[in-house]
Design an enzyme around this catalytic site. Structure first.
Site, PDB file in Angstrom:
ATOM      1  N   THR A  84      24.224  43.140 -16.859  1.00  0.00           N
ATOM      2  CA  THR A  84      23.568  44.363 -17.314  1.00  0.00           C
ATOM      3  C   THR A  84      24.331  45.027 -18.449  1.00  0.00           C
ATOM      4  O   THR A  84      25.553  44.937 -18.525  1.00  0.00           O
ATOM      5  CB  THR A  84      23.450  45.371 -16.161  1.00  0.00           C
ATOM      6  OG1 THR A  84      24.759  45.664 -15.665  1.00  0.00           O
ATOM      7  CG2 THR A  84      22.600  44.811 -15.045  1.00  0.00           C
TER       8      THR A  84
ATOM      9  N   GLY B 288      25.753  47.682 -19.087  1.00  0.00           N
ATOM     10  CA  GLY B 288      26.278  48.897 -18.473  1.00  0.00           C
ATOM     11  C   GLY B 288      27.587  48.608 -17.775  1.00  0.00           C
ATOM     12  O   GLY B 288      28.444  47.902 -18.299  1.00  0.00           O
TER      13      GLY B 288
ATOM     14  N   GLY C  76      28.420  46.765 -15.141  1.00  0.00           N
ATOM     15  CA  GLY C  76      28.738  45.388 -14.797  1.00  0.00           C
ATOM     16  C   GLY C  76      29.338  44.620 -15.946  1.00  0.00           C
ATOM     17  O   GLY C  76      30.397  43.987 -15.812  1.00  0.00           O
TER      18      GLY C  76
ATOM     19  N   GLY D 171      25.797  41.830 -10.774  1.00  0.00           N
ATOM     20  CA  GLY D 171      25.173  42.689 -11.782  1.00  0.00           C
ATOM     21  C   GLY D 171      25.966  42.675 -13.070  1.00  0.00           C
ATOM     22  O   GLY D 171      25.952  43.642 -13.833  1.00  0.00           O
TER      23      GLY D 171
ATOM     24  N   TYR E   9      18.042  56.450  -2.811  1.00  0.00           N
ATOM     25  CA  TYR E   9      19.231  55.950  -3.515  1.00  0.00           C
ATOM     26  C   TYR E   9      20.502  56.546  -2.924  1.00  0.00           C
ATOM     27  O   TYR E   9      21.475  55.827  -2.646  1.00  0.00           O
ATOM     28  CB  TYR E   9      19.119  56.299  -5.002  1.00  0.00           C
ATOM     29  CG  TYR E   9      20.318  55.905  -5.825  1.00  0.00           C
ATOM     30  CD1 TYR E   9      20.552  54.566  -6.144  1.00  0.00           C
ATOM     31  CD2 TYR E   9      21.210  56.868  -6.297  1.00  0.00           C
ATOM     32  CE1 TYR E   9      21.650  54.204  -6.907  1.00  0.00           C
ATOM     33  CE2 TYR E   9      22.306  56.513  -7.058  1.00  0.00           C
ATOM     34  CZ  TYR E   9      22.524  55.174  -7.366  1.00  0.00           C
ATOM     35  OH  TYR E   9      23.618  54.818  -8.118  1.00  0.00           O
TER      36      TYR E   9
END
Length: 249
Positions: free
Chosen positions: A16, A18, A20, A13, A151
């Site tokens: 991304t 964010g 990552g 990831g 989640y």
């Protein structure tokens, strides 16, 4: 001299906008060569252009074993094994018990639980003695937040993985720890709640944090870099909270 000079890292990831990408940037700054992977090639290309030297992108999906094989073949070709693995890639869902479908539950578990397992399992032959594996859990695992049941359940599994795998891999000198971030200001907020609800969602999330705001991706990246380095050499099976005091006070 960086704390990770000469080391090889993988961040799933990693493209991304964010946690990552911020982590990949921080690990490169600390001297590591970082392999990033993700499903969206355009974001990976953007990350490589932004970070510059020291990062290699390998597009792929962590739920697809063949894609992980390609990632680890690239790491193997570098010839230095693997010193740091940040199993960061994940997805979220916003649905109450009444709304949750089997298909949506399967999607969350496939990415967050099975994908994390496949990621770490695939790395096993490459992990050097003294390697650090960091799993991206979440403060959600300890909450009963409405509409985040799937989640939260997936992240509770990640926390359990960290404990078990730490025990299983300690004989190889490999440390496994988890990191649990509170609300972090990333593009994922927009994707989850929609652009029209973004401002309200961020305000509500920040208001519930003791420090009075949402966290920044670079603040989580700093904690991951700590767990990746020898500074955390006496930490094993731990869950490091980066939550602005949300779960602490």
């Amino acid at each position: 001299m960086g704390k990770l000079d000469g080391r090889t890292a993988v961040v799933t990831g990693g493209g991304t906008r964010g946690i990552g990408r911020a982590t990949a940037r921080r690990l490169v700054a600390e001297g590591a060569h970082v392999f990033i992977t993700g499903r969206r090639t355009e974001l990976l290309d953007e990350a490589v252009a932004e970070i510059g030297e020291g990062v290699t992108a390998v597009p792929g999906d962590i739920t697809a074993p063949a894609d992980l094989d390609r990632l680890y073949d690239a790491v193997r070709a570098r010839g230095r094994g693997l010193d740091v693995l940040f199993a960061n890639a994940g997805t979220a869902s916003h649905a109450t018990l009444e709304q949750l479908t089997v298909a949506e539950l399967d999607r969350i578990l496939a990415v967050n639980v099975r994908g994390t397992m496949l990621t770490v399992q695939g790395a096993l032959p490459l992990l050097n003695p003294g390697a650090s594996v960091i799993l991206n859990a979440s403060t959600a695992a300890g909450h009963g937040t409405v509409a985040f049941g799937a989640y939260a359940a997936s992240k509770a599994a990640i926390r359990t993985f960290a404990r078990t795998w730490a025990n299983e891999l300690k004989g190889r000198g490999v440390r496994v720890n988890a990191i649990s971030a509170g609300p972090i200001d990333t593009s994922g907020i927009t994707e989850l709640f929609g652009a029209e609800n973004e401002a309200v969602a961020k305000a509500a999330l920040g208001a519930n944090v003791a420090i009075g705001r949402m966290g920044r991706p670079d603040e989580v990246a700093a904690a991951v870099a700590f767990l990746a380095s020898d500074d955390s050499s006496y930490m094993l099976g731990a869950n490091l909270y980066v939550d602005g005091g949300e779960n602490q006070i």
